[in-house]
Design an enzyme around this catalytic site. Structure first.
Site, PDB file in Angstrom:
ATOM      1  N   LYS A 190      23.794  46.485  23.320  1.00 62.30           N
ATOM      2  CA  LYS A 190      22.992  45.635  22.432  1.00 62.30           C
ATOM      3  C   LYS A 190      22.168  46.891  21.023  1.00 62.30           C
ATOM      4  O   LYS A 190      22.195  46.336  19.966  1.00 62.30           O
ATOM      5  CB  LYS A 190      22.153  44.679  23.045  1.00 62.30           C
ATOM      6  CG  LYS A 190      23.151  43.953  24.170  1.00 62.30           C
ATOM      7  CD  LYS A 190      24.269  42.578  22.935  1.00 62.30           C
ATOM      8  CE  LYS A 190      23.972  41.590  23.734  1.00 62.30           C
ATOM      9  NZ  LYS A 190      25.261  41.757  25.151  1.00 62.30           N
TER      10      LYS A 190
HETATM   11  C1  LIG Z   1      26.117  40.891  26.241  1.00 57.85           C
HETATM   12  C2  LIG Z   1      26.799  41.776  26.399  1.00 57.85           C
HETATM   13  C3  LIG Z   1      28.037  41.049  26.419  1.00 57.85           C
HETATM   14  C4  LIG Z   1      28.868  40.149  25.776  1.00 57.85           C
HETATM   15  O1  LIG Z   1      28.710  40.752  24.898  1.00 57.85           O
HETATM   16  P1  LIG Z   1      29.114  39.223  23.349  1.00 57.85           P
HETATM   17  O2  LIG Z   1      28.650  39.833  22.668  1.00 57.85           O
HETATM   18  O3  LIG Z   1      27.863  38.492  23.730  1.00 57.85           O
HETATM   19  O4  LIG Z   1      30.501  39.352  23.997  1.00 57.85           O
HETATM   20  C5  LIG Z   1      28.859  41.673  27.791  1.00 57.85           C
HETATM   21  N1  LIG Z   1      28.356  43.135  28.635  1.00 57.85           N
HETATM   22  C6  LIG Z   1      27.076  43.472  28.586  1.00 57.85           C
HETATM   23  C7  LIG Z   1      26.291  44.631  29.160  1.00 57.85           C
HETATM   24  C8  LIG Z   1      25.706  42.778  27.522  1.00 57.85           C
HETATM   25  O5  LIG Z   1      25.008  42.932  27.751  1.00 57.85           O
END
Ligand SMILES: *Cc1c(COP(=O)(O)O)cnc(C)c1O
Length: 467
Positions: A112
């Site tokens: 993120k």
């Molecule tokens: C947010 C997240 C996901 C999922 O990603 P999306 O964009 O919501 O599909 C998978 N793994 C981790 C570690 C995340 O933080």
């Protein structure tokens, strides 16, 4: 570049406006009016370029005239300069066909950061220019919250209210949010699931009473700028593995369908993407939707991969709109149906459109643990539960042997060290960049999740509401 809503009746916006907006006023999500396209020569010219340079090139057509190319590159250099690895998103080889794309070298140890470090700078730049303030509200299944809080802590013009489901995120995830003590940061723990938090946040964006009092912005992947920043690493990775001459498959541990949707966007822009593997845990609404057209929300089962414990994947609407012929009126009706009954059937054109690029695999807890052990025993790589789900799906998928398969490693294993230790017997140490996380004091407000109580709290505490 102009942006349109998936539900057809909200005003079209510029990139600057779409960045500062959450949900469209008609309840839809914004998408570019058309996909920019890169030629094979454009893609070849990315070889050997630093991440920040490729990022600016990939984002430029989406940003349009909201920033000059030099301004944009200044922001990408600043955002990605905060990563602890000089490659920003390095690739690690596991065997003759499988690779990991390490997306966790940012400040809060999950992918993120890649988008949110950029988004924080975009907010600051646009708000300063307009002399405006923005109140961000978001719901997090763990990683968005910490990444967003790090990205905006202490920045001018923005404040953030972040909701997380109490007791359902890891201790590292929680502390990365609650120990950041800047006056523009507000943590809220609600009883309920991530989906409950997300539903409340979505409701706020269409609540005219709130809109009359404060300007709301989004940090969830309903914000277009976030997805845009995630398109970049599909390019940097594929180029390293031989694009445009060679196509690459990606396996993506998926929750809200944001990260994997960014891969779809890369393929629409001309990147040769062999296949996008949607890896889900037992919360498998996306697997059911992609394999037999059944998009119906069950109840959320908490797992060791909490960032994927989601039953309503906001960004799936963007895909359905794009592959279903971009008809806002049809989409609005379909989504209204879903919002009342929590279930819908994909149309034939949606199913066929999705099937051209996506495949899906559901991975249960045992398979996830097996995947962590296999990566450790075969290649000495300690991976987190989310990555393990992606990697398991990568090994299940039916892909020609000469196509490299890249699994997105979405979190640092130390972020989920209890689950990693259970599966592998190894407890990954926290990297030094997180500092004294466990010695710092936490601050968080506990609320029931009741909508009126929540909005009262936000209006009472928002600096913006009090001038
Ligand atoms: C947010 C997240 C996901 C999922 O990603 P999306 O964009 O919501 O599909 C998978 N793994 C981790 C570690 C995340 O933080």
């Amino acid at each position: 570049m102009r942006y349109i809503s998936t539900r057809g009746s909200a005003p079209t916006l510029s990139f600057e406006e779409v960045t500062l907006t959450g949900l469209a006023s008609d309840g839809g999500l914004y998408l570019p009016q058309g996909w920019p396209s890169f030629s094979a020569d454009d893609i070849r010219a990315m070889r050997g370029q630093p991440y920040a340079e490729i990022a600016a090139r990939v984002m430029a057509p989406f940003v349009g005239d909201s920033l000059s190319f030099e301004e944009l590159r200044g922001l990408t250099e600043e955002a990605y300069g905060r990563f602890s690895h000089a490659a920003v998103v390095p690739l690690v080889q596991l065997d003759h066909q499988h690779w990991l794309m390490e997306l966790f070298h940012g400040p809060t140890l999950a992918f993120k950061d890649v988008a949110l470090q950029m988004l924080g700078l975009l907010f600051e730049t646009f708000l300063a220019r307009r002399g405006e303030q923005l109140t961000l509200v978001g719901a997090t299944s763990g990683d968005t919250g910490s990444a967003a809080i790090d990205a905006v802590a202490g920045r001018d013009g923005v404040e953030i209210f972040m909701l997380h489901p109490q007791g359902r995120i890891s201790d590292v995830q929680r502390r990365q949010m609650t120990t950041v003590r800047a006056p523009n940061i507000h943590n809220i723990a609600i009883s309920g699931s991530f989906d409950d938090g997300q539903a409340a946040v979505k409701r706020m964006f269409t609540d005219t009473e709130i809109a009359g009092k404060i300007r709301l912005g989004a940090v969830n992947s309903i914000n277009w700028a976030r997805l845009m920043a995630q398109v970049v690493y599909y390019f940097t990775t594929a180029v390293q593995l031989g694009a445009p001459e060679r196509s690459v498959a990606f396996s993506v541990p998926t929750g809200n369908f944001g990260d994997v949707f960014a891969g779809y966007v890369a393929s629409k822009m001309g990147l040769p993407v062999e296949q996008l593997i949607v890896a889900t845990n037992v919360n498998d609404i996306l697997h059911r939707a992609l394999s037999d057209g059944d998009y119906s929300a069950g109840t959320v089962t908490p797992t060791a991969a909490p960032s994927m414990d989601i039953q309503v994947s906001s960004n799936f609407e963007r895909l359905l709109f794009d592959v279903g012929g971009r008809d806002g009126a049809v989409m609005a009706e379909q989504m209204r149906g879903f919002e009342t009954s929590k279930a819908m059937q994909l149309t034939n054109s949606q199913r066929e459109g999705a099937a051209t690029r996506f495949t899906s695999v559901r991975v249960d807890q045992d398979a996830m643990a097996h995947s962590m052990r296999r990566a450790f025993e075969n290649s000495g790589e300690v991976i987190d539960p989310h990555t393990a789900i992606g990697l398991y799906a990568a090994y299940q998928a039916d892909i020609a042997p000469d196509v490299p398969i890249v699994t997105l490693a979405t979190a640092h294993p130390a972020k989920f060290r209890d689950a990693v230790e259970r599966a592998t017997g190894t407890r990954p140490p926290l990297p030094t960049r997180v500092g004294d996380l466990f010695a710092r004091e936490e601050a968080c407000t506990e609320l029931s999740g009741d909508y009126d109580e929540l909005t009262d709290f936000i209006l009472t505490n928002a600096a913006q509401a009090h001038g």
